[in-house]
Design an enzyme around this catalytic site. Structure first.
Site, PDB file in Angstrom:
ATOM      1  N   TYR A 175      51.169 -17.325 -22.125  1.00  9.60           N
ATOM      2  CA  TYR A 175      51.986 -16.658 -21.103  1.00  9.60           C
ATOM      3  C   TYR A 175      51.338 -15.290 -20.837  1.00  9.60           C
ATOM      4  O   TYR A 175      51.953 -14.240 -20.974  1.00  9.60           O
ATOM      5  CB  TYR A 175      53.453 -16.538 -21.533  1.00  9.60           C
ATOM      6  CG  TYR A 175      54.372 -16.653 -20.342  1.00  9.60           C
ATOM      7  CD1 TYR A 175      54.498 -17.866 -19.658  1.00  9.60           C
ATOM      8  CD2 TYR A 175      55.067 -15.551 -19.851  1.00  9.60           C
ATOM      9  CE1 TYR A 175      55.296 -17.975 -18.534  1.00  9.60           C
ATOM     10  CE2 TYR A 175      55.878 -15.655 -18.725  1.00  9.60           C
ATOM     11  CZ  TYR A 175      56.001 -16.864 -18.069  1.00  9.60           C
ATOM     12  OH  TYR A 175      56.788 -16.964 -16.959  1.00  9.60           O
ATOM     13  N   HIS A 204      46.993  -8.981 -22.447  1.00  6.75           N
ATOM     14  CA  HIS A 204      46.072  -9.997 -22.971  1.00  6.75           C
ATOM     15  C   HIS A 204      44.727  -9.926 -22.244  1.00  6.75           C
ATOM     16  O   HIS A 204      43.661 -10.013 -22.861  1.00  6.75           O
ATOM     17  CB  HIS A 204      46.634 -11.403 -22.739  1.00  6.75           C
ATOM     18  CG  HIS A 204      47.916 -11.715 -23.454  1.00  6.75           C
ATOM     19  ND1 HIS A 204      49.093 -11.983 -22.781  1.00  6.75           N
ATOM     20  CD2 HIS A 204      48.202 -11.833 -24.772  1.00  6.75           C
ATOM     21  CE1 HIS A 204      50.045 -12.257 -23.656  1.00  6.75           C
ATOM     22  NE2 HIS A 204      49.539 -12.174 -24.874  1.00  6.75           N
ATOM     23  N   GLY A 251      45.603  -6.339 -30.057  1.00  3.62           N
ATOM     24  CA  GLY A 251      46.221  -5.245 -29.303  1.00  3.62           C
ATOM     25  C   GLY A 251      46.951  -4.259 -30.202  1.00  3.62           C
ATOM     26  O   GLY A 251      47.625  -4.652 -31.161  1.00  3.62           O
ATOM     27  N   GLN A 252      46.833  -2.991 -29.867  1.00  9.83           N
ATOM     28  CA  GLN A 252      47.560  -1.928 -30.576  1.00  9.83           C
ATOM     29  C   GLN A 252      49.077  -2.101 -30.419  1.00  9.83           C
ATOM     30  O   GLN A 252      49.854  -1.613 -31.226  1.00  9.83           O
ATOM     31  CB  GLN A 252      47.103  -0.564 -30.048  1.00  9.83           C
ATOM     32  CG  GLN A 252      47.806   0.647 -30.626  1.00  9.83           C
ATOM     33  CD  GLN A 252      47.589   0.774 -32.117  1.00  9.83           C
ATOM     34  OE1 GLN A 252      46.567   0.341 -32.653  1.00  9.83           O
ATOM     35  NE2 GLN A 252      48.569   1.353 -32.810  1.00  9.83           N
ATOM     36  N   ARG A 287      57.482 -11.512 -23.829  1.00  8.58           N
ATOM     37  CA  ARG A 287      58.947 -11.549 -23.974  1.00  8.58           C
ATOM     38  C   ARG A 287      59.662 -10.730 -22.903  1.00  8.58           C
ATOM     39  O   ARG A 287      60.877 -10.881 -22.735  1.00  8.58           O
ATOM     40  CB  ARG A 287      59.355 -11.078 -25.378  1.00  8.58           C
ATOM     41  CG  ARG A 287      58.994 -12.083 -26.465  1.00  8.58           C
ATOM     42  CD  ARG A 287      59.636 -11.741 -27.804  1.00  8.58           C
ATOM     43  NE  ARG A 287      59.496 -12.826 -28.766  1.00  8.58           N
ATOM     44  CZ  ARG A 287      58.545 -12.906 -29.707  1.00  8.58           C
ATOM     45  NH1 ARG A 287      57.649 -11.944 -29.818  1.00  8.58           N
ATOM     46  NH2 ARG A 287      58.490 -13.932 -30.528  1.00  8.58           N
TER      47      ARG A 287
HETATM   48  P1  AMP Z   1      50.651 -12.443 -28.310  1.00 10.32           P
HETATM   49  O1  AMP Z   1      50.328 -13.471 -27.290  1.00 10.32           O
HETATM   50  O2  AMP Z   1      51.895 -11.680 -28.034  1.00 10.32           O
HETATM   51  O3  AMP Z   1      50.548 -12.976 -29.721  1.00 10.32           O
HETATM   52  O4  AMP Z   1      49.492 -11.353 -28.190  1.00 10.32           O
HETATM   53  C1  AMP Z   1      48.138 -11.716 -28.309  1.00 10.32           C
HETATM   54  C2  AMP Z   1      47.317 -10.475 -28.456  1.00 10.32           C
HETATM   55  O5  AMP Z   1      47.489  -9.655 -27.300  1.00 10.32           O
HETATM   56  C3  AMP Z   1      47.724  -9.626 -29.669  1.00 10.32           C
HETATM   57  O6  AMP Z   1      46.569  -9.078 -30.264  1.00 10.32           O
HETATM   58  C4  AMP Z   1      48.567  -8.563 -29.049  1.00 10.32           C
HETATM   59  O7  AMP Z   1      48.598  -7.354 -29.783  1.00 10.32           O
HETATM   60  C5  AMP Z   1      47.866  -8.358 -27.714  1.00 10.32           C
HETATM   61  N1  AMP Z   1      48.795  -7.755 -26.755  1.00 10.32           N
HETATM   62  C6  AMP Z   1      50.035  -8.187 -26.409  1.00 10.32           C
HETATM   63  N2  AMP Z   1      50.602  -7.334 -25.527  1.00 10.32           N
HETATM   64  C7  AMP Z   1      49.714  -6.336 -25.334  1.00 10.32           C
HETATM   65  C8  AMP Z   1      49.716  -5.141 -24.550  1.00 10.32           C
HETATM   66  N3  AMP Z   1      50.749  -4.792 -23.779  1.00 10.32           N
HETATM   67  N4  AMP Z   1      48.628  -4.349 -24.589  1.00 10.32           N
HETATM   68  C9  AMP Z   1      47.559  -4.665 -25.368  1.00 10.32           C
HETATM   69  N5  AMP Z   1      47.501  -5.776 -26.131  1.00 10.32           N
HETATM   70  C10 AMP Z   1      48.553  -6.599 -26.107  1.00 10.32           C
END
Ligand code: AMP
Length: 281
Positions: free
Chosen positions: A32, A37, A147-148, A187
């Site tokens: 998503y 990302h 991501g931070q 989310r």
């Molecule tokens: P997720 O799909 O939520 O597991 O996130 C996948 C990767 O994208 C993880 O390393 C997250 O920290 C990074 N990520 C998610 N949202 C953000 C954002 N707003 N800024 C930077 N990195 C992000």
């Protein structure tokens, strides 16, 4: 762009890439996709010969009452977005492919996982470190990008990579935000209009904390009290945690000095959102 659905396909692809002597950049995601990302993928694109992402909603990092079933999914759109930033391959396995019946091996990082999200989501990081290790073993990246936004996750992964002598570099990419400051998150799609507005309270409370610290405040309890007061004034918000810890060991501190992480998790309606600022005091 290649879409790899099985571990066998992924391994065959990686073998080709490695044989050609190409470096591999890897971005694990739950899909998503949003601009946050995509930013990780753009950095990987600049730094590596081949960019591979994974899209996998990892069941073992969700608690029993969490949103695994309703987590948003759209593989077709995700593949279009990934292709648009130059991703070479998407690895999108099923849960049964990753955890066949009889699966029994899990990985745990102690200490760091006993703070912040580790307290409110028991077993979450065990699920994260297990899946990330599996993905690293399959993809064999030279550099993996995180991501931070998920600050604790980055610290836990870095600790795991160091402790287990994993043969890769972990890089962190800054949090990408909406124009008004809300950290991008898959989310956020759960939020209705009023909740979307209320969700700004996370960013506002972080700004409040940063302003206080920049104005000379060094007492953690006073900064946290101000953040909590701001969040409690928002009727749609309910605090899960607000904390300030040292980086990189996530030690409890009262006097704010050195590298610190201001982190919070807040429910907006039924949606749990997290955000953080990292500061050098
Ligand atoms: P997720 O799909 O939520 O597991 O996130 C996948 C990767 O994208 C993880 O390393 C997250 O920290 C990074 N990520 C998610 N949202 C953000 C954002 N707003 N800024 C930077 N990195 C992000």
């Amino acid at each position: 762009m290649r879409l790899l659905k099985t571990i066998e396909e992924a391994k065959a692809y990686i073998k080709e890439v490695k044989t050609a002597g190409r470096s591999v950049g890897f971005v694990p995601t739950m899909g998503y996709l949003h601009e946050g990302h995509l930013q990780l993928m753009k950095v990987a694109r600049r730094e590596c010969d081949t960019v591979i992402i994974s899209i996998f909603v990892n069941p073992i990092q969700f608690g029993v009452n969490e949103d695994y079933d309703k987590y948003p999914r759209d593989l077709t759109r995700d593949c279009e977005l990934a292709a648009s930033v130059g991703v070479d391959a998407v690895f999108a396995p099923t849960a049964a492919e990753m955890y066949p019946s009889g699966y029994a091996t899990f990985l745990e990082v102690e200490g760091l996982t006993e703070k912040l999200c580790g307290l409110s989501r028991p077993g979450h990081f065990r699920g994260v470190t297990t899946v990330v290790t599996k993905l690293f073993n399959i993809i064999q990246p030279d550099i993996a990008y995180f991501g931070q936004k998920d600050a604790q996750q980055v610290l836990v992964i870095k600790k795991m990579v160091a402790d287990l002598n994993m043969n890769l570099t972990v890089k962190t990419v800054e949090t990408v935000r909406e124009a008004d400051g809300l950290a991008m998150s898959s989310r956020n799609s759960y939020l209705n209009k009023e909740e979307r507005q209320a969700a700004l309270v996370l960013y506002k409370s972080l700004q409040k904390a940063r302003d206080m610290i920049q104005a000379g405040e060094r007492q953690k309890s006073r900064v946290i009290a101000a953040m909590e007061a701001l969040i409690k004034a928002e009727p749609l918000a309910r605090i899960d945690y607000v904390d300030i810890l040292s980086i990189p060991d996530l030690r409890d501190i009262e006097e704010l000095k050195g590298e610190i992480l201001i982190a919070l998790a807040v429910y907006i309606g039924n949606t749990r959102l997290i955000d953080n600022f990292m500061l050098e005091v």
